[in-house]
Enzyme design. Structure first.
Site, PDB file in Angstrom:
ATOM      1  N   TYR A  98      -1.824  -0.754  10.569  1.00 36.28           N
ATOM      2  CA  TYR A  98      -1.891  -1.048   9.133  1.00 36.28           C
ATOM      3  C   TYR A  98      -0.653  -0.519   8.417  1.00 36.28           C
ATOM      4  O   TYR A  98      -0.030  -1.229   7.622  1.00 36.28           O
ATOM      5  CB  TYR A  98      -3.161  -0.438   8.534  1.00 36.28           C
ATOM      6  N   SER A 157       0.842  -1.194   0.000  1.00 39.55           N
ATOM      7  CA  SER A 157       0.000   0.000   0.000  1.00 39.55           C
ATOM      8  C   SER A 157       0.876   1.241   0.000  1.00 39.55           C
ATOM      9  O   SER A 157       2.007   1.212   0.505  1.00 39.55           O
ATOM     10  CB  SER A 157      -0.881  -0.004   1.256  1.00 39.55           C
TER      11      SER A 157
END
Length: 195
Positions: free
Chosen positions: A154, A141
């Site tokens: 995350y 990501s």
């Protein structure tokens, strides 16, 4: 791009990026092993993939945080297709929270899904990928390099995944196995229903 006779295993294939990837690669004549937790969604994606080129995908309902499931995913793929050429580690979760409004349960769950399961599945798949001179694609990501206080666990998990990708690439390159990552930003989620 042609995936004729290539076996591609995709985790998190029941929705989002994983589902879109499965459908796209099915159009390139790949033999697919699709992994997800939501059996009904996974079956629906399997129908889309089947209609692309008439190649029936193998669907495996599993939880990547369960060690026995990880072992079973690779075993079922090899038992069904006899080989593995591409591993796409796509499954992941986002849980919100930072140091002031989170807890270790959130951290442990995110790290178990986004990093530990990738390490384990790649490790179990490695002998088969060496045999086929295959490749691994890790779906990371942009959050791996963009700090945020909204979802610290995350972001950390994706930064760890990026570094894992580099380390695994270094280790497996002499065996002819490529390991890369993609780092998408926000994507529009497509809803797939059974055709």
């Amino acid at each position: 791009m042609d995936f004729q006779d290539k076996v591609v295993l995709i985790t998190g294939a029941s929705s989002g990026i994983g589902a879109a990837t499965a459908i796209y690669i099915s159009k390139q004549s790949a033999k697919l092993a699709l992994v997800g937790r939501k059996a009904n969604n996974l079956k629906a994606i399997g129908v889309y993939c089947l209609k692309s080129k008439g190649i029936q995908p193998l669907t495996i309902t599993a939880d990547l945080t369960e060690e026995a499931d990880v072992e079973r995913i690779v075993k079922e793929t090899i038992d069904h297709f006899g080989r593995l050429d591409v591993l796409i580690n796509n499954a992941g979760i986002v849980l919100m929270g930072g140091l002031k409004n989170s807890n270790m349960e959130i951290y442990d769950k995110v790290m178990a899904t986004n990093m530990r399961s990738v390490y384990h599945l790649t490790m179990v798949a490695t002998p088969h990928l060496i045999e086929s001179k295959g490749c691994v694609v890790n779906v990371s990501s942009v959050s791996s390099t963009m700090p945020s206080s909204m979802s610290i666990a995350y972001n950390i998990s994706k930064a760890a995944l990026d570094h894992f990708t580099k380390c695994a690439a270094l280790e497996l390159a002499p065996d002819g196995v490529r390991v890369n990552s993609v780092n998408p930003g926000f994507v529009k989620i497509q809803t797939y229903t059974k055709m």
